[in-house]
Design an enzyme around this catalytic site. Structure first.
Site, short mmCIF file in Angstrom:
data_model
loop_
_atom_site.label_atom_id
_atom_site.label_comp_id
_atom_site.label_asym_id
_atom_site.label_seq_id
_atom_site.Cartn_x
_atom_site.Cartn_y
_atom_site.Cartn_z
N GLU A 176 17.01 -41.40 -38.60
CA GLU A 176 15.81 -40.81 -39.18
C GLU A 176 16.01 -40.24 -40.58
OE1 GLU A 176 13.96 -38.03 -36.54
OE2 GLU A 176 13.63 -39.52 -34.98
N ASN A 305 12.56 -44.79 -33.33
CA ASN A 305 12.35 -43.55 -32.57
C ASN A 305 10.86 -43.27 -32.58
OD1 ASN A 305 15.11 -43.42 -32.52
ND2 ASN A 305 15.28 -41.58 -33.78
N TYR A 307 7.72 -40.68 -30.82
CA TYR A 307 7.29 -39.57 -29.96
C TYR A 307 5.78 -39.44 -29.88
CZ TYR A 307 12.15 -38.07 -29.97
OH TYR A 307 13.50 -38.02 -29.80
C1 PNW Z 1 14.23 -36.40 -33.74
N1 PNW Z 1 9.36 -33.81 -37.01
O1 PNW Z 1 13.97 -35.36 -34.61
C2 PNW Z 1 15.73 -36.38 -33.74
O2 PNW Z 1 16.36 -37.60 -33.96
C3 PNW Z 1 16.32 -35.61 -32.61
O3 PNW Z 1 17.54 -35.08 -33.02
C4 PNW Z 1 15.34 -34.55 -32.13
O4 PNW Z 1 15.89 -33.68 -31.19
C5 PNW Z 1 14.12 -35.30 -31.57
O5 PNW Z 1 13.57 -36.16 -32.54
C6 PNW Z 1 13.03 -34.38 -31.05
O6 PNW Z 1 12.49 -33.60 -32.07
C7 PNW Z 1 12.78 -35.05 -35.17
O7 PNW Z 1 9.18 -32.58 -37.11
C8 PNW Z 1 12.61 -33.71 -35.48
O8 PNW Z 1 8.53 -34.64 -37.46
C9 PNW Z 1 11.46 -33.32 -36.10
C10 PNW Z 1 10.50 -34.27 -36.40
C11 PNW Z 1 10.67 -35.60 -36.11
C12 PNW Z 1 11.83 -35.99 -35.47
#
Ligand code: PNW
Length: 477
Positions: A176, A305, A307
């Protein structure tokens, strides 16, 4: 051959990798052991006000001392792959902007033992070389705004590949880079906590360059290993598809989050619209002749990745900005040259991060990349959800919300495969509850619960669900 059976059950292709993912600073602890020197996350988490409740990764879930127990747990769940990251400051603790310095045998030994333990349990290791723990000494000289950081990264990557490449089939250069560049250097909510848009765009380029240089270096050191890059791509939707200003907002957010990483890697060029949109911030003179040839070095797979979806809308000053992505408001924003863009709040279910749940985005993203890079193998290198845990009286953690999240997103991956996307594996974020960056230990992503007082690990119901998925190579109908 179709991968589904007639009963409504969802069957994944034979040999599909079932994994979970973690990152060094989020789980290891032992920050002053084994010759490790500080990273930017040590500095950041120890700076008052940066992380919720002042949490740090000093101890985390003590994986450094408990990795054999954790691998046994993975084996019990039936994982066939495990994605973890190597902490750069364990490998070359004396690195400076001009010199890599000696490779620390103790650092290599820790990861070598972990790799051997995984292989002994039939679990395939996937190594991420950079999951955000930059040696502090490099940040002191400018960090990712500095070209030499990319050069040192490639040398570090080559050292790890030389030591472990005989046993590790997949190296992921960066995790990322969007987060490293924009959250680290523009909004400042991640280490090193800077708030400078020009610095963030220089970081974007040097991270891309680091990926390219490392890809070449890893192939030299470990010819049998495969090389990938993991991006947090966004499924960007204009709230009103008929409103040209919303559509333009979506174009710019897509440019900054997706195309500024995908285009150089896949096509060897930066998107002209992104360069034009940000011309008032930087002249992009950090891009040197030949860089794009390096950045577009062939990769063997792309990690995605995912979410949550990203809804965008044109914003006018009549009312406060909506901020569903958690980043859009405040003085410092990661969204450069997007002052007129807001992230409208969505109805519907959300995780404990406030991130709305919509598995369609995962299908759409996988199909988009499959269309843009025909034949390139895809991996879902992270997907998962934070929910507050309710430990039942029997000690059981009935995280039905997480099970539903995983079920929906696994179906979404399957739909993408059915539609032709060459997805070969899926990694749940995360194996264990852990240090969730700026949120500290307040957010729990694990399919395995960790009691932070005792370090006792307890598989949640979602872990048992995932074990069943793996056993069936799919979802029961
Ligand atoms: C990813 N955002 O992080 C990471 O690869 C992981 O280490 C993390 O624990 C996981 O997603 C869950 O958050 C992110 O704020 C952290 O947009 C923050 C963001 C996106 C990805």
């Amino acid at each position: 051959t179709r991968a589904s059976t007639a009963t409504g059950a969802i069957q994944f292709p034979q040999g599909f990798l079932w994994g979970s993912a973690t990152a060094s600073y989020q789980i290891e602890g032992a920050v002053a052991e084994g010759g490790r020197t500080p990273s930017i996350w040590d500095t950041f988490s120890h700076t008052p006000g940066r992380v919720d409740r002042g949490d740090t990764g000093d101890v985390a879930v003590d994986h450094y001392h408990r990795f054999r127990e954790d691998v046994a747990l993975m084996a019990e769940l039936g994982l066939t792959s495990y994605r973890f990251s190597v902490a750069w400051p364990r490998i070359t603790p004396q690195v400076t902007p001009d010199e890599l310095g000696p490779v620390n045998a103790e650092g290599i030994a820790f990861y070598s033992d972990l790799v051997d333990e995984l292989l002994a349990h039939g679990i395939s290791p996937s190594i991420t070389l950079y999951h955000w723990d930059l040696p502090q000494a490099l940040e002191d000289a400018g960090g990712w705004t500095e070209r030499r950081t990319a050069e040192r990264f490639a040398e570090y990557a080559e050292a790890v590949a030389a030591a472990l490449g005989d046993r590790v089939p997949l190296f992921i250069t960066l995790n990322e880079p969007w987060c490293s560049a924009y959250l680290g250097y523009a909004s400042g909510v991640h280490a090193p906590g800077r708030t400078d848009g020009a610095a963030a765009l220089a970081a974007v380029h040097h991270l891309n360059l680091a990926h390219g240089l490392a890809t070449v270096a890893i192939r030299r050191a470990a010819p049998a290993a495969r090389v990938a890059l993991t991006l947090n791509l966004a499924w960007v939707r204009p709230e009103r598809p008929d409103a040209p200003l919303d559509v333009d907002a979506a174009r710019r957010v897509d440019g900054l989050q997706n195309r500024v990483f995908l285009d150089p890697v896949l096509q060897g060029r930066y998107p002209a619209d992104v360069q034009a949109d940000t011309a008032g911030v930087t002249d992009w003179s950090f891009v040197q002749d030949g860089d794009l040839d390096v950045i577009s070095a062939r990769i063997d797979a792309l990690g995605v990745n995912y979410y949550t979806p990203t809804w965008v809308r044109h914003w006018t000053r009549e009312r406060p900005k909506e901020n569903a992505d958690g980043h859009g408001d405040g003085a410092a924003t990661p969204w450069i040259a997007c002052d007129d863009v807001e992230f409208p709040l969505q109805h519907g279910p959300k995780t404990d991060m406030g991130w709305s749940i919509d598995p369609r985005g995962l299908t759409e993203l996988l199909l988009r990349v499959a269309a843009e890079a025909p034949g390139l193998e895809l991996l879902v290198t992270e997907n998962g959800a934070a929910f507050p845990d309710e430990v039942g009286p029997d000690g059981r953690i009935a995280d039905t919300d997480r099970i539903e999240y995983l079920r929906g997103h696994l179906a979404a991956v399957h739909a993408a495969i059915e539609a032709g996307a060459p997805v070969t594996g899926y990694y749940v974020w995360s194996l264990l509850d852990n240090f969730e960056w700026a949120w500290g230990y307040a957010k729990r992503f694990g399919i395995v619960h960790v009691d932070y007082e005792t370090q006792v690990r307890t598989p949640k119901d979602s872990a048992h669900f995932y074990a069943e998925v793996i056993r069936h190579n799919g979802l029961p109908g």
